[in-house]
Design a protein around this motif. Structure first.
Motif, mmCIF file in Angstrom:
data_model
loop_
_atom_site.group_PDB
_atom_site.id
_atom_site.type_symbol
_atom_site.label_atom_id
_atom_site.label_comp_id
_atom_site.label_asym_id
_atom_site.label_seq_id
_atom_site.Cartn_x
_atom_site.Cartn_y
_atom_site.Cartn_z
ATOM 1 N N ASN A 1 0.822 -1.199 0.000
ATOM 2 C CA ASN A 1 0.000 0.000 0.000
ATOM 3 C C ASN A 1 0.861 1.256 0.000
ATOM 4 N N PRO A 2 0.360 2.371 -0.566
ATOM 5 C CA PRO A 2 1.093 3.634 -0.451
ATOM 6 C C PRO A 2 1.002 4.132 0.988
ATOM 7 N N ALA A 3 2.039 4.844 1.451
ATOM 8 C CA ALA A 3 3.354 4.935 0.837
ATOM 9 C C ALA A 3 4.244 3.862 1.450
ATOM 10 N N ILE A 4 5.206 3.374 0.660
ATOM 11 C CA ILE A 4 6.084 2.315 1.144
ATOM 12 C C ILE A 4 6.934 2.845 2.304
ATOM 13 N N LYS A 5 6.943 2.092 3.389
ATOM 14 C CA LYS A 5 7.757 2.491 4.541
ATOM 15 C C LYS A 5 9.001 1.599 4.593
ATOM 16 N N ASP A 6 9.873 1.874 5.530
ATOM 17 C CA ASP A 6 11.094 1.091 5.706
ATOM 18 C C ASP A 6 11.105 0.522 7.119
ATOM 19 N N PRO A 7 11.035 -0.824 7.228
ATOM 20 C CA PRO A 7 10.913 -1.808 6.156
ATOM 21 C C PRO A 7 9.471 -2.276 5.992
ATOM 22 N N GLU A 8 9.226 -3.037 4.928
ATOM 23 C CA GLU A 8 7.975 -3.766 4.731
ATOM 24 C C GLU A 8 8.308 -5.255 4.864
ATOM 25 N N ARG A 9 8.202 -5.783 6.077
ATOM 26 C CA ARG A 9 8.560 -7.176 6.328
ATOM 27 C C ARG A 9 7.435 -8.110 5.888
ATOM 28 N N MET A 10 7.768 -9.072 5.015
ATOM 29 C CA MET A 10 6.773 -9.991 4.464
ATOM 30 C C MET A 10 6.867 -11.387 5.063
ATOM 31 N N PHE A 11 8.084 -11.825 5.387
ATOM 32 C CA PHE A 11 8.316 -13.124 6.008
ATOM 33 C C PHE A 11 9.422 -12.986 7.028
ATOM 34 N N GLY A 12 9.374 -13.830 8.047
ATOM 35 C CA GLY A 12 10.468 -13.842 8.990
ATOM 36 C C GLY A 12 10.420 -15.061 9.870
ATOM 37 N N SER A 13 11.543 -15.326 10.515
ATOM 38 C CA SER A 13 11.642 -16.397 11.496
ATOM 39 C C SER A 13 12.269 -15.806 12.755
ATOM 40 N N ASP A 14 11.418 -15.510 13.732
ATOM 41 C CA ASP A 14 11.849 -14.896 14.981
ATOM 42 C C ASP A 14 12.703 -13.656 14.677
ATOM 43 N N ASP A 15 13.850 -13.488 15.346
ATOM 44 C CA ASP A 15 14.741 -12.362 15.078
ATOM 45 C C ASP A 15 15.953 -12.817 14.278
ATOM 46 N N VAL A 16 15.751 -13.762 13.354
ATOM 47 C CA VAL A 16 16.884 -14.413 12.704
ATOM 48 C C VAL A 16 16.959 -14.108 11.218
ATOM 49 N N TRP A 17 15.860 -14.277 10.481
ATOM 50 C CA TRP A 17 15.922 -13.988 9.056
ATOM 51 C C TRP A 17 14.606 -13.393 8.597
ATOM 52 N N GLU A 18 14.653 -12.726 7.429
ATOM 53 C CA GLU A 18 13.438 -12.124 6.909
ATOM 54 C C GLU A 18 13.550 -11.867 5.414
ATOM 55 N N ILE A 19 12.381 -11.744 4.801
ATOM 56 C CA ILE A 19 12.235 -11.306 3.409
ATOM 57 C C ILE A 19 11.418 -10.025 3.463
ATOM 58 N N ARG A 20 11.928 -8.965 2.828
ATOM 59 C CA ARG A 20 11.259 -7.681 2.973
ATOM 60 C C ARG A 20 11.577 -6.766 1.794
ATOM 61 N N VAL A 21 10.823 -5.681 1.700
ATOM 62 C CA VAL A 21 11.201 -4.548 0.859
ATOM 63 C C VAL A 21 11.793 -3.507 1.787
ATOM 64 N N THR A 22 12.952 -2.996 1.417
ATOM 65 C CA THR A 22 13.684 -2.093 2.296
ATOM 66 C C THR A 22 14.164 -0.864 1.527
ATOM 67 N N THR A 23 14.550 0.167 2.244
ATOM 68 C CA THR A 23 15.050 1.390 1.622
ATOM 69 C C THR A 23 16.454 1.693 2.125
ATOM 70 N N GLY A 24 17.198 2.428 1.311
ATOM 71 C CA GLY A 24 18.475 2.952 1.762
ATOM 72 C C GLY A 24 19.660 2.021 1.621
ATOM 73 N N TRP A 25 19.485 0.838 1.042
ATOM 74 C CA TRP A 25 20.599 -0.091 0.889
ATOM 75 C C TRP A 25 21.052 -0.143 -0.555
ATOM 76 N N SER A 26 22.331 -0.431 -0.764
ATOM 77 C CA SER A 26 22.839 -0.627 -2.124
ATOM 78 C C SER A 26 22.154 -1.844 -2.739
ATOM 79 N N PRO A 27 21.686 -1.757 -4.004
ATOM 80 C CA PRO A 27 21.945 -0.710 -4.996
ATOM 81 C C PRO A 27 20.969 0.453 -4.975
ATOM 82 N N GLY A 28 20.074 0.550 -3.975
ATOM 83 C CA GLY A 28 19.167 1.679 -3.936
ATOM 84 C C GLY A 28 17.924 1.355 -3.125
#
Length: 219
Positions: free
Chosen positions: A30-57
């Protein structure tokens, strides 16, 4: 149906992390995209997300599935657009990212996955307030690395493919009608495995991308 989230989630407890693994799903932010948009995770160990501010952009799809430096898409993710995302990983070896059937990034992997609760729409643990504001549809987990052709087929077929080899879990997120609140222990059904999920903080059901895209195709 699909699942719509607002920093809530669906939890799958007693989770055993897989390696190798391929995670596939449709997502919409949904607008507006925030940092981060966490979609999957396992406790505090791993995650799949949309993020901002990291290389390459900014606004990239990020595979942090095994806790190493992120493996990030080249595609800039926009709000109010449906995407098909795939993350692959082999513990201690490699990770990959696909957007809309196309390979966009690869990276090494050094860490070993841990965690006992898998979450869709967010992750449990300390980051539970920073989940997805949007929709997830047709979630699949395979216990192998899908080929590029298989990933392209899953994307193109809009859920009508027959790629079952290694399919461990599949959640269509269609147990209720549009606008119905997701509630109840084990109420989100795993079509392939035994991992039924429990909603946390009341996500709701909404119209799915697969259903809508098929309707448009028939027209």
């Amino acid at each position: 149906m699909a699942a719509t989230f607002s920093s809530n989630r669906i939890d799958f407890t007693s989770w055993i992390n897989l390696s190798p693994v391929s995670v596939c799903f449709w997502f919409y932010i949904n607008p507006a995209i925030k940092d981060p948009e966490r979609m999957f995770g396992s406790d505090d160990v791993w995650e799949i997300r949309v993020t901002t501010g990291w290389s390459p952009g900014s606004y990239r799809f990020s595979n942090e599935l095994f806790g190493d430096t992120a493996c990030i898409s080249t595609t800039v993710i926009s709000a109010s657009v449906w995407y098909h995302g795939v993350c692959t990983a082999v513990s201690g070896t490699s990770r990959g990212v696909y957007i809309n059937g196309i390979s966009e990034a690869t990276a090494g992997a050094a860490a070993t996955p841990t965690g006992t609760t898998l979450s869709i729409g967010n992750r449990s643990g300390s980051a539970a307030g920073d989940g997805l504001s949007g929709i997830i549809d047709d979630v699949r987990i395979y216990n192998r690395i899908l080929t590029a052709d298989e990933i392209a087929t899953i994307y193109a077929c809009r859920g009508s493919d027959t790629i079952l080899n290694g399919l461990q879990n599949r959640w269509l997120l269609n147990e209720g009608g549009s606008g119905v609140t997701m509630t109840g222990t084990g109420s989100v059904k795993d079509l392939t495995g035994t991992k039924d999920g429990t909603p946390a903080s009341s996500p709701t059901y909404t119209e799915s991308f697969i259903k809508l895209s098929r309707q448009l195709t028939r027209k």
